[in-house]
Design a protein around this motif. Structure first.
Motif, short mmCIF file in Angstrom:
data_model
loop_
_atom_site.label_atom_id
_atom_site.label_comp_id
_atom_site.label_asym_id
_atom_site.label_seq_id
_atom_site.Cartn_x
_atom_site.Cartn_y
_atom_site.Cartn_z
N VAL A 59 0.84 -1.20 0.00
CA VAL A 59 0.00 0.00 0.00
C VAL A 59 0.87 1.25 0.00
CG1 VAL A 59 -1.71 1.33 1.30
CG2 VAL A 59 -1.94 -1.17 1.11
N GLU A 60 1.94 1.21 0.80
CA GLU A 60 2.83 2.38 0.87
C GLU A 60 3.49 2.66 -0.47
OE1 GLU A 60 2.54 0.57 4.99
OE2 GLU A 60 2.77 -0.17 2.94
N ALA A 61 4.02 1.61 -1.12
CA ALA A 61 4.68 1.80 -2.41
C ALA A 61 3.70 2.25 -3.48
CB ALA A 61 5.37 0.49 -2.84
N TYR A 62 2.50 1.71 -3.44
CA TYR A 62 1.48 2.10 -4.41
C TYR A 62 1.06 3.56 -4.21
CZ TYR A 62 0.70 -2.80 -5.87
OH TYR A 62 0.84 -4.06 -6.39
N GLY A 63 0.87 3.95 -2.96
CA GLY A 63 0.52 5.34 -2.70
C GLY A 63 1.59 6.29 -3.18
N ALA A 64 2.85 5.92 -2.96
CA ALA A 64 3.96 6.76 -3.43
C ALA A 64 4.00 6.81 -4.94
CB ALA A 64 5.28 6.21 -2.88
N ALA A 65 3.69 5.70 -5.61
CA ALA A 65 3.70 5.67 -7.07
C ALA A 65 2.61 6.56 -7.65
CB ALA A 65 3.52 4.23 -7.56
N VAL A 66 1.42 6.53 -7.06
CA VAL A 66 0.33 7.39 -7.54
C VAL A 66 0.68 8.86 -7.30
CG1 VAL A 66 -2.09 8.03 -7.20
CG2 VAL A 66 -1.43 5.62 -7.27
N ALA A 67 1.23 9.18 -6.14
CA ALA A 67 1.63 10.56 -5.85
C ALA A 67 2.70 11.02 -6.82
CB ALA A 67 2.13 10.66 -4.41
N ARG A 68 3.65 10.15 -7.12
CA ARG A 68 4.72 10.50 -8.05
C ARG A 68 4.18 10.71 -9.46
NH1 ARG A 68 7.66 6.78 -6.52
NH2 ARG A 68 7.16 5.18 -8.06
N ALA A 69 3.22 9.88 -9.87
CA ALA A 69 2.64 10.03 -11.19
C ALA A 69 1.93 11.38 -11.34
CB ALA A 69 1.65 8.89 -11.47
N MET A 70 1.21 11.80 -10.31
CA MET A 70 0.52 13.09 -10.38
C MET A 70 1.52 14.23 -10.52
SD MET A 70 -2.76 12.72 -7.81
CE MET A 70 -1.84 12.23 -6.34
N THR A 71 2.66 14.11 -9.85
CA THR A 71 3.70 15.14 -9.95
C THR A 71 4.34 15.13 -11.33
OG1 THR A 71 4.15 15.01 -7.58
CG2 THR A 71 5.86 15.96 -8.98
N GLU A 72 4.67 13.92 -11.82
CA GLU A 72 5.36 13.81 -13.11
C GLU A 72 4.46 14.25 -14.26
OE1 GLU A 72 6.64 9.77 -13.17
OE2 GLU A 72 8.39 10.15 -11.89
N ARG A 88 -7.34 2.44 -0.04
CA ARG A 88 -6.14 2.56 0.80
C ARG A 88 -5.04 3.29 0.05
NH1 ARG A 88 -8.73 -2.27 1.32
NH2 ARG A 88 -9.05 -3.13 3.42
N VAL A 89 -4.87 2.94 -1.22
CA VAL A 89 -3.84 3.57 -2.03
C VAL A 89 -4.13 5.06 -2.20
CG1 VAL A 89 -2.69 3.57 -4.27
CG2 VAL A 89 -3.37 1.40 -3.23
N ALA A 90 -5.39 5.40 -2.41
CA ALA A 90 -5.75 6.82 -2.54
C ALA A 90 -5.45 7.58 -1.25
CB ALA A 90 -7.23 6.93 -2.89
N LEU A 91 -5.79 6.98 -0.11
CA LEU A 91 -5.49 7.63 1.17
C LEU A 91 -3.99 7.78 1.37
CD1 LEU A 91 -8.10 5.80 3.44
CD2 LEU A 91 -8.03 8.26 3.00
N GLN A 92 -3.24 6.75 1.01
CA GLN A 92 -1.79 6.82 1.16
C GLN A 92 -1.19 7.86 0.24
OE1 GLN A 92 -0.08 5.15 3.49
NE2 GLN A 92 1.87 6.04 2.87
N ALA A 93 -1.71 7.97 -0.99
CA ALA A 93 -1.21 8.99 -1.93
C ALA A 93 -1.49 10.38 -1.39
CB ALA A 93 -1.88 8.81 -3.29
N CYS A 94 -2.67 10.57 -0.81
CA CYS A 94 -3.01 11.87 -0.23
C CYS A 94 -2.12 12.20 0.95
CB CYS A 94 -4.48 11.86 0.18
SG CYS A 94 -5.12 13.45 0.74
N ARG A 95 -1.81 11.20 1.76
CA ARG A 95 -0.91 11.43 2.89
C ARG A 95 0.51 11.71 2.42
NH1 ARG A 95 -0.46 7.32 8.03
NH2 ARG A 95 -0.12 5.78 6.38
N THR A 96 0.92 11.07 1.31
CA THR A 96 2.27 11.27 0.79
C THR A 96 2.43 12.64 0.15
OG1 THR A 96 2.48 8.89 0.37
CG2 THR A 96 3.98 10.35 -0.83
N ALA A 97 1.42 13.06 -0.61
CA ALA A 97 1.50 14.34 -1.34
C ALA A 97 0.18 15.09 -1.19
CB ALA A 97 1.83 14.09 -2.80
N PRO A 98 -0.10 15.63 -0.01
CA PRO A 98 -1.40 16.26 0.21
C PRO A 98 -1.68 17.43 -0.73
CG PRO A 98 0.13 16.74 2.01
CD PRO A 98 0.74 15.66 1.19
N GLY A 99 -0.66 18.13 -1.15
CA GLY A 99 -0.87 19.26 -2.05
C GLY A 99 -1.28 18.86 -3.45
N ALA A 100 -1.11 17.59 -3.80
CA ALA A 100 -1.46 17.11 -5.14
C ALA A 100 -2.91 16.65 -5.23
CB ALA A 100 -0.53 15.97 -5.54
#
Length: 266
Positions: A59-72, A88-100
């Motif tokens: 879940v952590e790696a997936y959240g980071a991947a989604v956050a990274r994709a939005m940035t890239e 879960r992945v959406a929540l983790q992505a939001c926690r990783t990159a809340p501004g995105a």
């Protein structure tokens, strides 16, 4: 992670599928939204056309991947829509990159692990050992559909779930219950954007899906509302665990209304 981008405009929508699923589960929503705004569909590592080593499937790696994709992709703040594990992945992505992230839509989420994370993880690992993995996936996916479901759809998704590679599936499921036990509440507590929980089913003590009845709530939506004061819920009684397919028009309309509400308040 394979990422497909179509459409233009805003707010962007980022779709994240569930365990042993793929981006085609969102086809009805993609077809509708891509003529109106930017649509991004993620195929998580180890799923669909995306490959990955089992250790990278968490879940952590997936959240980071989604956050990274939005940035890239240089997206403006996006509405992330997750289904099942994708919640879960959406929540983790939001926690990783809340501004995105400008909003979250969680479609038929659940919590399948609680208590001590290490104990929850060990118990799941024991359950999935040997032939236990196939038995678990068969029962888990069969319970996602009901008598009213399209039998061809049910068979296709059940077969896809049962055929999901065991090394990736075991890693994901054991990590997922540990994340549920140790991280889900803090992930919800960190949400500062609007959140819509669309709920159709709940899990019984045996982790079998039970269709919600009219007026009934679910432990998952109760948890979301307790930790995210600005959250709202929408119940779709009588649907399977895949409402974005079986009740595509209703789910699409709920997401569209949510997008409109966010735009009005920006």
């Amino acid at each position: 992670m394979r990422v497909t981008r179509t459409g233009s405009g805003g707010p962007p929508l980022v779709f994240v599928h569930g365990l042993a699923c793929d981006g085609t589960d969102w086809q009805a929503q993609v077809d509708w939204f891509e003529t109106r705004t930017t649509v991004v569909v993620c195929e998580l590592p180890g799923h669909g056309s995306s490959t990955a080593a089992p250790e990278d499937c968490t879940v952590e790696a997936y959240g980071a991947a989604v956050a990274r994709a939005m940035t890239e992709l240089s997206l403006p703040p996006a509405i992330v829509v997750g289904h099942s594990m994708g919640c879960r992945v959406a929540l983790q992505a939001c926690r990783t990159a809340p501004g995105a992230v400008s909003g979250l839509v969680l479609v038929d989420g659940s919590r399948i692990g609680d208590g001590d994370p290490a104990i929850a993880e060990q118990a799941m690992a024991a359950e999935l050992a040997g032939d236990g993995y196939r038995r678990f996936m068969q029962r888990f996916f069969e319970s996602m559909f009901f008598a009213s479901s399209d039998p061809d759809l049910a068979k296709r998704i059940i077969d896809r779930g049962v055929g999901f590679p065991a090394p990736v599936g075991r890693k994901l499921l054991t990590g997922l219950v540990a994340w549920d036990a140790g991280e889900v509440q803090s992930a919800l507590d960190s949400v500062r954007v609007p959140l819509l929980a669309i709920q159709c089913t709940t899990l019984d003590a045996a982790r079998d899906r039970v269709s919600l009845e009219s007026g009934q709530s679910a432990p998952w939506t109760d948890l979301v509302l307790a930790h995210v004061p600005q959250a709202t819920t929408a119940m779709l009684p009588g649907s399977s665990h895949f409402p974005q397919i079986e009740q595509a028009a209703e789910v699409t309309a709920l997401i569209a209304d949510f997008c409109d509400a966010i735009q009005r308040h920006q």
